[in-house]
Design a protein around this motif. Structure first.
Motif, PDB file in Angstrom:
ATOM      1  N   LEU A  89       0.851  -1.183   0.000  1.00 24.33           N
ATOM      2  CA  LEU A  89       0.000   0.000   0.000  1.00 24.33           C
ATOM      3  C   LEU A  89       0.890   1.237   0.000  1.00 24.33           C
ATOM      4  CD1 LEU A  89      -3.090   0.281   0.020  1.00 24.33           C
ATOM      5  CD2 LEU A  89      -2.955   0.714   2.480  1.00 24.33           C
ATOM      6  N   LEU A 133      -2.785   6.965   4.472  1.00 27.21           N
ATOM      7  CA  LEU A 133      -3.314   5.727   3.906  1.00 27.21           C
ATOM      8  C   LEU A 133      -4.612   5.268   4.548  1.00 27.21           C
ATOM      9  CD1 LEU A 133       0.047   3.756   3.632  1.00 27.21           C
ATOM     10  CD2 LEU A 133      -1.214   4.854   1.764  1.00 27.21           C
ATOM     11  N   VAL A 135      -4.845   3.722   7.415  1.00 22.17           N
ATOM     12  CA  VAL A 135      -4.578   2.407   8.004  1.00 22.17           C
ATOM     13  C   VAL A 135      -4.222   2.548   9.479  1.00 22.17           C
ATOM     14  CG1 VAL A 135      -3.035   0.411   7.981  1.00 22.17           C
ATOM     15  CG2 VAL A 135      -3.864   1.368   5.820  1.00 22.17           C
ATOM     16  N   TYR A 164      -0.653  -5.419   6.739  1.00 20.09           N
ATOM     17  CA  TYR A 164      -1.984  -4.832   6.821  1.00 20.09           C
ATOM     18  C   TYR A 164      -2.980  -5.786   6.163  1.00 20.09           C
ATOM     19  CZ  TYR A 164      -2.246  -3.698   1.835  1.00 20.09           C
ATOM     20  OH  TYR A 164      -2.307  -3.792   0.461  1.00 20.09           O
ATOM     21  N   ASP A 168      -7.767  -3.383   8.403  1.00 17.34           N
ATOM     22  CA  ASP A 168      -6.942  -2.325   8.994  1.00 17.34           C
ATOM     23  C   ASP A 168      -7.143  -0.980   8.308  1.00 17.34           C
ATOM     24  OD1 ASP A 168      -5.709  -4.111  10.816  1.00 17.34           O
ATOM     25  OD2 ASP A 168      -4.358  -4.784   9.230  1.00 17.34           O
ATOM     26  N   ARG A 169      -7.810  -0.964   7.175  1.00 21.38           N
ATOM     27  CA  ARG A 169      -8.039   0.290   6.454  1.00 21.38           C
ATOM     28  C   ARG A 169      -9.286   0.947   7.057  1.00 21.38           C
ATOM     29  NH1 ARG A 169      -6.910  -0.513   0.071  1.00 21.38           N
ATOM     30  NH2 ARG A 169      -7.065   1.775   0.238  1.00 21.38           N
ATOM     31  N   GLY A 173      -7.805   8.035   4.426  1.00 20.94           N
ATOM     32  CA  GLY A 173      -6.476   8.444   3.981  1.00 20.94           C
ATOM     33  C   GLY A 173      -6.564   9.742   3.193  1.00 20.94           C
ATOM     34  N   VAL A 185      -4.304   6.977  -2.481  1.00 22.17           N
ATOM     35  CA  VAL A 185      -3.877   5.684  -1.949  1.00 22.17           C
ATOM     36  C   VAL A 185      -3.771   4.704  -3.118  1.00 22.17           C
ATOM     37  CG1 VAL A 185      -4.412   3.813  -0.363  1.00 22.17           C
ATOM     38  CG2 VAL A 185      -5.012   6.165   0.247  1.00 22.17           C
ATOM     39  N   GLU A 187      -2.767   0.770  -4.160  1.00 19.93           N
ATOM     40  CA  GLU A 187      -2.450  -0.609  -3.790  1.00 19.93           C
ATOM     41  C   GLU A 187      -1.911  -1.323  -5.027  1.00 19.93           C
ATOM     42  OE1 GLU A 187      -4.497  -3.624  -0.799  1.00 19.93           O
ATOM     43  OE2 GLU A 187      -5.595  -3.565  -2.701  1.00 19.93           O
TER      44      GLU A 187
END
Length: 238
Positions: A89, A133, A135, A164, A168-169, A173, A185, A187
């Protein structure tokens, strides 16, 4: 006689700081270096100094040297990775210094990072991961600490890695608009991220270092040395 005051030296600068010309004057760790003078060149957000010092060369002779140093404080960065999906991420944001120095559009893909701002490195990078992010970071692994541009910049950057998952997000962000941040963000599949190093689409030093560490000794390495290594982790405070 007119007595003049210098912001950042004997009167507060725009950020309320004084004594900024004292940095380095008390250094005694290297007997071959004697600090003679520290001049304050600029104090906008960060601090630019010019230091004069005597340096004893390897042949025993002494020379008088001057160096300018840019002090922006120390920072921290983190590579967030999902070992099951083999993803990382990252962020994407505009960087004017890269743009003015030849990057096509100034939009760099990077690991989340930020200045410590009086926090310890682990706390700072948890804060930045949340802001940039979205997170909530659990267990942190300290990878290394590196002076990124020791010829002119004083900053030491503390490198971390952390796993992560989708759970966890916990936030959107994107950074803090009040601080001028507009962060996307991103990924990526880990192998694609490595490919982007090769073709130049990832050209940020800290991010390249973390991705290569992840491939050589980190979560995506198949090296026996890596698999048998003991990694120092920062306990999860939750």
């Amino acid at each position: 006689m007119t007595i003049t005051s210098t912001p950042g030296v004997d009167v507060p600068d725009a950020r309320g700081r004084t004594g900024l010309d004292r940095a380095g004057r008390d250094l005694t760790g290297n007997p071959d270096v004697v600090i003679r003078d520290v001049e304050l060149i600029a104090t906008a957000w960060h601090v630019l100094r010019r230091t004069t010092y005597d340096y004893r060369r390897r042949d025993g002779s002494w020379s008088r040297e001057q160096r300018e140093t840019y002090d922006r404080g120390d920072g921290a960065t983190v590579l967030l990775y999902d070992p099951d999906r083999r993803t990382v991420l990252l962020t994407r944001q505009f960087r004017y210094p890269a743009y003015v120095n030849g990057h096509p559009d100034g939009m760099l893909v990077e690991a989340a990072a930020g200045l410590l701002d009086n926090d310890d490195p682990a706390s700072a990078i948890r804060r930045e991961a949340g802001e940039e992010l979205g997170v909530t970071v659990g267990a942190l692994e300290h990878v290394f600490g590196v002076w990124m541009s020791p010829g002119s910049v004083t900053e030491r950057l503390h490198f971390y890695a952390a796993p992560y998952t989708a759970a966890d997000r916990t936030g959107p962000g994107g950074g803090l608009p009040a601080e001028g941040e507009d962060i996307e963000v991103v990924e990526l599949d880990f192998d694609e991220a490595l490919d982007r190093i090769g073709d130049g689409r990832i050209a940020d030093a800290k991010t390249v270092m973390l991705l290569q560490w992840a491939a050589l000794r980190g979560p995506f390495s198949t090296s026996p040395v890596s698999l048998g290594a003991t990694r120092a982790r920062v306990p999860d405070p939750r």
